[in-house]
Structure formats: C-alpha cells, structure tokens
Scaffold this active site. Structure first.
Site, mmCIF file in Angstrom:
data_model
loop_
_atom_site.group_PDB
_atom_site.id
_atom_site.type_symbol
_atom_site.label_atom_id
_atom_site.label_comp_id
_atom_site.label_asym_id
_atom_site.label_seq_id
_atom_site.Cartn_x
_atom_site.Cartn_y
_atom_site.Cartn_z
ATOM 1 C CB SER A 149 22.654 44.565 80.664
ATOM 2 O OG SER A 149 23.773 44.637 81.773
ATOM 3 N NE ARG A 161 25.466 33.217 85.214
ATOM 4 C CZ ARG A 161 24.742 34.189 84.472
ATOM 5 N NH1 ARG A 161 25.251 35.345 84.287
ATOM 6 N NH2 ARG A 161 23.804 33.900 83.807
ATOM 7 C CG ASP A 176 18.976 47.621 87.081
ATOM 8 O OD1 ASP A 176 19.697 47.354 87.767
ATOM 9 O OD2 ASP A 176 18.949 48.215 85.756
ATOM 10 C CG HIS A 209 20.525 44.417 85.568
ATOM 11 N ND1 HIS A 209 20.466 45.667 85.107
ATOM 12 C CD2 HIS A 209 21.194 43.662 84.757
ATOM 13 C CE1 HIS A 209 21.396 45.665 83.772
ATOM 14 N NE2 HIS A 209 21.785 44.426 83.761
ATOM 15 C CG ASP A 210 18.182 38.923 85.257
ATOM 16 O OD1 ASP A 210 18.979 39.501 84.372
ATOM 17 O OD2 ASP A 210 18.288 37.777 86.002
#
EC number: 2.3.1.31
Length: 378
Positions: free
Chosen positions: A160, A229, A321, A354-355
C-alpha cells in the site's frame, strides 16, 4: 556476501524495543519548507552483517508504525503488524537479514508529526505542521540508513503506502537499493483513492473538535476520525469477504438508528481502536501525501521514472484488491520492462481484498523468500 546465521527461534523475534534517532539539521521538504529538528522512531530485527550487505528496510502503510514484529512486553496481546513475515525462518528471515522499520515523518507513533512539539514554543505543531510528500518520508529515512552505517540496502519492501515509499527509494536513491518488493500498491493514487481519502479528511475537518488542527489542549476530533477510519477500512476489504464474514447478521432493534448489523458493530469497534492510537492531524497529512503520489506526473512518464532505477523488482497483486487493483501493478510492469528493468509480477488469488498483503502470509511467503535469496546470491 557475508550474512549472520543464528540458531532458529520459532517463537519469532521475541521482545523488542522502539528506538529513536534525532537530527537537529532541518530537512528541506519537496515544497521548499523545512522541518526540524527531526525524530524517527524505528525498530531493528536480526544482526547487520560485518560487510553490511544484508539490510532490508520495511515500509509501513497509512496506519502502520515502526513496530513491525515481536512484542514490546510479555503482556502484549498482539505482536507487530507484520510479525508473521519477519523473524527466524520467516520470509524476512532474521537469521539472515538485518530488518529495519521506521515510523514515517508526519506520523504519530514516535516520529516527528503534527502532535510533536514545535521548536519555537514546545507546543504541538497542529496546524503549523507542513504538508509533506512520499519523497519527504523517504529522504528522512535515508538519514536513518546513513546513521546506521548502511551504504546499500539489499531490499526495500512495503505494501500500500509502503509500496509508494519503496518505489520512491528506487527512484530517489537508485544506487542504494538492490531490490524492491511491492505489495498491493501503485505508481500513483487513482481518482478513486483520492476521493476516499478526501471524504475521510472532510469528516475530520467537519468535526467541531478539530478546531483547525489545534485541538491538543482539549478533546480530539474522535467522531471525524472514526468516520474516516470506517470509510477507509471498507476499502481494505472486498464484497466477498464482507459477505462471508458478516452477511446480514443483526444484533439490535430494527427501529433503532444505531448500529444493528454485524458489519456496523465491526466498524464501530475498528473506529474506537483507531482513535486510541492515531492522531487526526497525522491522518490528514499522510493521506494528502498519498494523494499527491504520482510518478508519471513527477517524471513525465512512468517509463522515464523506471529508467532512473537500478533495482530488481518483485510486485505482488491481489485479485480482490479494489483499492490498488492488479491492473495498476501490470501498468508498472509494462513501464519498467520498457525501461529495461527486471520486474517480476505475481497475481495472488484471494478474497481478503487490499488487506491480503497483511493476512495472506502463505500465498506470498515463498515468492518473497525466493526473491531475497536471489538478491543475496547474485
């Protein structure tokens, strides 16, 4: 090349401590402004080889910090954010490599950022903290690498925003980086990414407690940071993972406007945890640096940017992602190869979104291990 070999310790790197390096000489930023004095928080794992050839710099994402592996005390509930990847026998094998991770400038986990004391009056910078770029983060890290007595890094690695920094290292300091490992990243922030970041910043700045950035003597803008967040966290997942993990499970009154669905409770939990460890102004400064990341704009073309590099590249893309989709990795590969650079790409099939670069350890471990082995034996 000479490397330190130690007896294996399956439990990982064990108890570690965060160190700090200080510089009184100001750092000249991309904008022309200066920032100083500067502190960088960092951690190291493993031992530096006598010929200093085995150093790897790990670069963290938006919400990360210098604590990439191990525990700070025996009572810690969780290890560092990439613990499964760093340690004896792990991909970043501390029996072979000297691994470094530092908190970026602009952050709030020990390095100089908006919550740090301003040199003129000792009060937090707040609204006085200058805007920074990804390149500024890397220039500060270069001071750390110099202070550690390292001329050339075996590799830089990050996912990232950490990938942004890894790329910047290869362009800004081409003679000092032998290899770069890029995970779930891109050579620029897309309009979609900029939009998500802007909404998050807008939520913070709309919180009455933000007070233009000068809130350190009173309550922090927790509501605004919570919304930022929550929004950001959704972009780190994907529809398949959300459906699998939460579905439409409920725990609450259907007539209540508060959290009822499992996903809503999860987002509230993530927001509360984030508020306990992150500064709203750092969120603003770092996401703006991410938005301004664009190698094509900086160098005229992506191929021109890669033409400046000398490193070998390993880039991992993740099928689900949607924040930095695989197509953006393939664009980097095409540009790098047009510049005559060695750029190896792998697509990892995953439903982790994405994680995945943080969680899909098994899928990426051998690829990284093999890449580092080749760098060490060349």
């Amino acid at each position: 090349m000479e490397a330190i070999v130690q007896a294996p310790t399956p439990e990982g790197v064990g108890i570690v401590r965060t160190q700090r390096m200080h510089w009184t000489t100001p750092l000249t930023l991309t904008s022309g402004a200066t920032l100083g004095p500067i502190t960088l928080a960092y951690e190291t794992y493993g031992e530096l080889a006598p010929d200093r050839s085995n150093a790897i710099l790990i670069l963290h994402a938006l919400s990360g910090d210098a604590h990439a592996a191990g525990f700070h005390s025996p009572t810690d509930r969780k290890p560092g954010w990439w613990d499964a990847m760093i340690g004896p026998g792990r991909p970043f094998d501390t029996n072979r490599y000297f691994v470094i991770c530092s908190n970026v400038i602009g952050g709030c986990r020990g390095s100089t950022g908006p919550s740090s004391p301003h040199p003129s009056d000792g009060r937090p910078y707040g609204s006085r903290f200058p805007l920074i770029t990804i390149e500024d983060m890397v220039h500060a890290q270069q001071r750390l690498i110099d202070a550690l007595g390292i001329d050339t890094l075996l590799a830089v690695a990050g996912g990232s925003m950490g990938g942004f920094q890894a790329l910047a290292w290869t362009v800004e300091y081409p003679q000092r980086v032998r290899g770069a490992i890029l995970l779930a990243t891109s050579a620029r922030s897309s309009p979609q990414t900029v939009a998500w970041n802007y909404i998050g910043r807008r939520a913070i700045m709309a919180d009455p407690r933000w007070r233009g950035g000068d809130y350190y003597d009173s309550d922090a803008p927790r509501d605004g940071l919570a919304v930022a967040r929550m929004l950001g966290h959704i972009t780190y997942l994907c529809e398949e993972k959300l459906e699998q993990r939460f579905g439409r499970r409920v725990d609450g009154d259907a007539l209540d406007l508060g959290p009822r669905f499992a996903i809503e409770h999860y987002l509230e939990h993530q927001a509360a945890r984030f508020n306990d460890r992150f500064d709203a102004n750092s969120y603003l400064v770092i996401t703006r640096a991410m938005d301004n990341w664009d190698l094509t704009a900086r160098y005229g073309s992506l191929t021109a940017a890669f033409d400046l590099t000398r490193a070998r590249f390993l880039a991992l893309a993740y099928s689900s992602d949607w924040l930095y989709p695989p197509a953006e990795t393939y664009q980097m590969a095409a540009a790098a190869q047009a510049a005559g650079r060695s750029f190896t790409t792998h697509l990892i099939t995953t439903d982790a979104g994405h994680d995945a670069f943080l969680t899909d350890v098994a899928a990426q471990s051998e690829l990284i291990r093999d890449f580092l082995n080749r760098l060490m034996t060349e």
